[in-house]
Design a protein around this motif. Structure first.
Motif, PDB file in Angstrom:
ATOM      1  N   TYR A  18      -3.490  -3.865   6.726  1.00  0.00           N
ATOM      2  CA  TYR A  18      -4.151  -3.503   5.742  1.00  0.00           C
ATOM      3  C   TYR A  18      -3.470  -4.682   5.040  1.00  0.00           C
ATOM      4  O   TYR A  18      -2.741  -5.222   4.866  1.00  0.00           O
ATOM      5  N   GLY A  19      -4.595  -4.870   3.242  1.00  0.00           N
ATOM      6  CA  GLY A  19      -4.622  -5.886   2.612  1.00  0.00           C
ATOM      7  C   GLY A  19      -5.423  -7.327   2.587  1.00  0.00           C
ATOM      8  O   GLY A  19      -6.426  -7.010   3.456  1.00  0.00           O
ATOM      9  N   CYS A  34      -9.707  -6.803  -3.580  1.00  0.00           N
ATOM     10  CA  CYS A  34      -8.891  -5.667  -4.008  1.00  0.00           C
ATOM     11  C   CYS A  34      -7.823  -6.586  -4.648  1.00  0.00           C
ATOM     12  O   CYS A  34      -7.499  -7.228  -4.248  1.00  0.00           O
ATOM     13  N   CYS A  68      -9.892  -5.048   2.028  1.00  0.00           N
ATOM     14  CA  CYS A  68      -9.147  -5.393   0.843  1.00  0.00           C
ATOM     15  C   CYS A  68      -9.273  -6.520   0.179  1.00  0.00           C
ATOM     16  O   CYS A  68      -8.538  -7.251  -0.655  1.00  0.00           O
ATOM     17  N   LEU A 121      -8.209   3.720  -0.307  1.00  0.00           N
ATOM     18  CA  LEU A 121      -8.969   3.553   1.280  1.00  0.00           C
ATOM     19  C   LEU A 121      -8.632   4.826   2.194  1.00  0.00           C
ATOM     20  O   LEU A 121      -6.735   5.246   1.341  1.00  0.00           O
ATOM     21  N   CYS A 178      -3.668   4.371   1.859  1.00  0.00           N
ATOM     22  CA  CYS A 178      -2.987   4.038   0.446  1.00  0.00           C
ATOM     23  C   CYS A 178      -4.457   4.700  -0.594  1.00  0.00           C
ATOM     24  O   CYS A 178      -5.121   5.765  -0.044  1.00  0.00           O
ATOM     25  N   PRO A 182       0.610  -1.102  -0.060  1.00  0.00           N
ATOM     26  CA  PRO A 182      -0.091   0.079   0.428  1.00  0.00           C
ATOM     27  C   PRO A 182       0.575   1.258   0.585  1.00  0.00           C
ATOM     28  O   PRO A 182       0.486   2.644  -0.444  1.00  0.00           O
ATOM     29  N   GLY A 190      -2.319  -1.091  -5.302  1.00  0.00           N
ATOM     30  CA  GLY A 190      -1.169  -1.434  -4.271  1.00  0.00           C
ATOM     31  C   GLY A 190      -0.744  -2.930  -5.029  1.00  0.00           C
ATOM     32  O   GLY A 190      -0.070  -3.406  -4.281  1.00  0.00           O
ATOM     33  N   TYR A 191      -0.719  -3.651  -6.405  1.00  0.00           N
ATOM     34  CA  TYR A 191      -0.213  -4.460  -5.581  1.00  0.00           C
ATOM     35  C   TYR A 191       0.951  -4.681  -7.447  1.00  0.00           C
ATOM     36  O   TYR A 191       1.788  -5.535  -7.976  1.00  0.00           O
TER      37      TYR A 191
HETATM   38  S1  SF4 Z   1      -5.368  -4.742  -0.470  1.00  0.00           S
HETATM   39 FE1  SF4 Z   1      -6.188  -2.382  -2.168  1.00  0.00          FE
HETATM   40  S2  SF4 Z   1      -7.206  -1.681  -0.587  1.00  0.00           S
HETATM   41 FE2  SF4 Z   1      -6.509  -2.708   0.906  1.00  0.00          FE
HETATM   42  S3  SF4 Z   1      -4.330  -1.549   1.200  1.00  0.00           S
HETATM   43 FE3  SF4 Z   1      -3.376  -3.208  -0.450  1.00  0.00          FE
HETATM   44  S4  SF4 Z   1      -3.964  -1.451  -1.891  1.00  0.00           S
HETATM   45 FE4  SF4 Z   1      -4.903  -0.840  -0.737  1.00  0.00          FE
END
Ligand code: SF4
Ligand code: SF4
Length: 379
Positions: free
Chosen positions: A295-296, A306, A303, A275, A272, A257, A311-312
């Motif tokens: 998070y994640g 997602c 998440c 969010l 991030c 993130p 993020g990825y």
């Molecule tokens: S999964 Fe997506 S929404 Fe959650 S922290 Fe990671 S990037 Fe942000």
């Protein structure tokens, strides 16, 4: 080439430097949102649901360049809202280019053609045009007729004037693989854009249309269908091969993130780009105060589905750096589109969603002031 060689070399050198310095968490792309105001109201958008006073707020040129300097990321993406509404967007872009950072100016292109003459073509500047499909499909996605034709006209004008152009496509569950294939062919062969950024849409809790977001499973199956058909078609995606491999269900990644930190009119957004659960006053404060392990996917309910590039992609880039031979294999052969998928992250221990948006925005609005004192933009 989707990403210029010079950009690849600079980003590679930056990554190497961070690793040699032993930096655990570092940004890859600064997401700079100089305003939330937009001239469209897409039903899948989670960025424009603010009061008039907040929509009228702008980051100044000074704020933007200070954010670029604080963050230090080699790439700066300027989404919004619609950045071309900002009356100082040319100065902002010029200031970032002068710092030899690679700018992606994200736009729905409604104002692009008439403002093109204000910008100078450069390897450091790419217009990243929001297109979510062909013709009516795009117009429906952005809830305004005629938008596709105007965006296409602007893309052709920008290409003719010597600018780099990328198409930025968000995929929802109402895009079939056949539609996606036809669309990517059009972008590649007809528009001849330098690159295509593709990502599933994030299920913003504030988006008007909650019915068309993809789950992880539907995302992976859809991308397998698309990428299977894409073999040999020479689509130029702006993302790493391993991120596409992740979308096709072949990588078990956790998000990064902090890889695309976000600065907007409220401050540095926690945690991030997707969010909004608090704001920090500086990039340093953001990096030091977010409890990242909260998070994640698998850690937090919001998440769960997602798979978004902001993020990825940093995870995939880091993996590319750590496992270049694996990345080379995927680049050469393309993502695998059959056989078993990588195991999915278990969700049984994720903490429940916290619906803090109203409170966070109320507090952030009080901090930045609710009235507009900077409104006179071009249109
Ligand atoms: S999964 Fe997506 S929404 Fe959650 S922290 Fe990671 S990037 Fe942000
Ligand atoms: S063009 Fe982009 S910022 Fe504007 S409403 Fe649509 S998704 Fe949101």
């Amino acid at each position: 080439m989707a990403v210029p060689l010079m950009q690849q070399a600079r980003v590679g050198a930056y990554l190497l430097k961070q690793r040699l310095k032993g930096v655990e968490r570092y940004p890859l792309v600064l997401m700079l949102e100089p305003l939330f105001r937009c001239n469209l109201a897409c039903p899948g958008c989670g960025k424009i649901d603010y009061s008039e006073a907040i929509l009228n707020k702008r980051l100044s040129v000074h704020d933007c360049l200070e954010a670029v300097d604080q963050c230090g990321a080699p790439v700066v993406s300027i989404p919004g809202g619609e950045p071309l509404i900002h009356k100082e967007i040319v100065e902002i872009v010029e200031g970032i280019v002068a710092r030899k950072k690679f700018v992606y100016l994200c736009t729905n292109a409604l104002l692009l053609e008439k403002n093109l003459h204000k910008f100078k073509p450069s390897v450091y500047l790419t217009f990243s045009v929001h297109l979510d499909g062909l013709g009516e499909a795009h117009d429906k996605a952005v809830a305004q007729k005629g938008t596709f034709d105007r965006a296409v006209s602007a893309i052709r004008a920008a290409k003719k004037a010597g600018f780099r152009v990328n198409v930025n496509c968000t995929v929802f569950n109402n895009m079939s693989s056949d539609e996606a294939i036809e669309f990517f062919d059009f972008c590649t062969n007809d528009l001849q854009v330098e690159g295509i950024t593709v990502s599933p849409g994030y299920a913003y809790e504030r988006a008007e249309d909650q019915g068309h977001f993809l789950t992880r499973e539907t995302t992976k199956n859809l991308f397998r269908d698309i990428l299977r058909a894409g073999k040999g078609r020479k689509w130029r995606f702006s993302q790493s091969s391993l991120f596409l491999d992740f979308l096709a269900g072949n990588q078990e990644y956790k998000c990064t993130p902090w890889g695309n930190p976000t600065r907007n009119v409220f401050g540095w957004q926690k945690p991030c780009y997707l969010l909004s659960e608090g704001y920090a006053k500086s990039f340093k404060e953001l990096m030091e105060t977010v409890e990242w392990n909260k998070y994640g996917t698998g850690a937090y309910e919001k998440c769960a589905d997602c798979m978004v590039h902001c993020g990825y992609e940093p995870t995939a880039v880091s993996d590319t750096f750590a496992h270049p031979l694996k990345a080379l294999g995927v680049w050469l052969r393309g993502p695998r589109t059959d056989g078993p998928m990588a195991p999915e992250i278990a969700l049984d221990k994720q903490r429940p969603a916290q619906y803090v948006f109203e409170d966070v925005v109320k507090r952030a609005s009080e901090t930045v002031g609710g009235t507009n004192d900077n409104r006179s933009d071009a249109a």
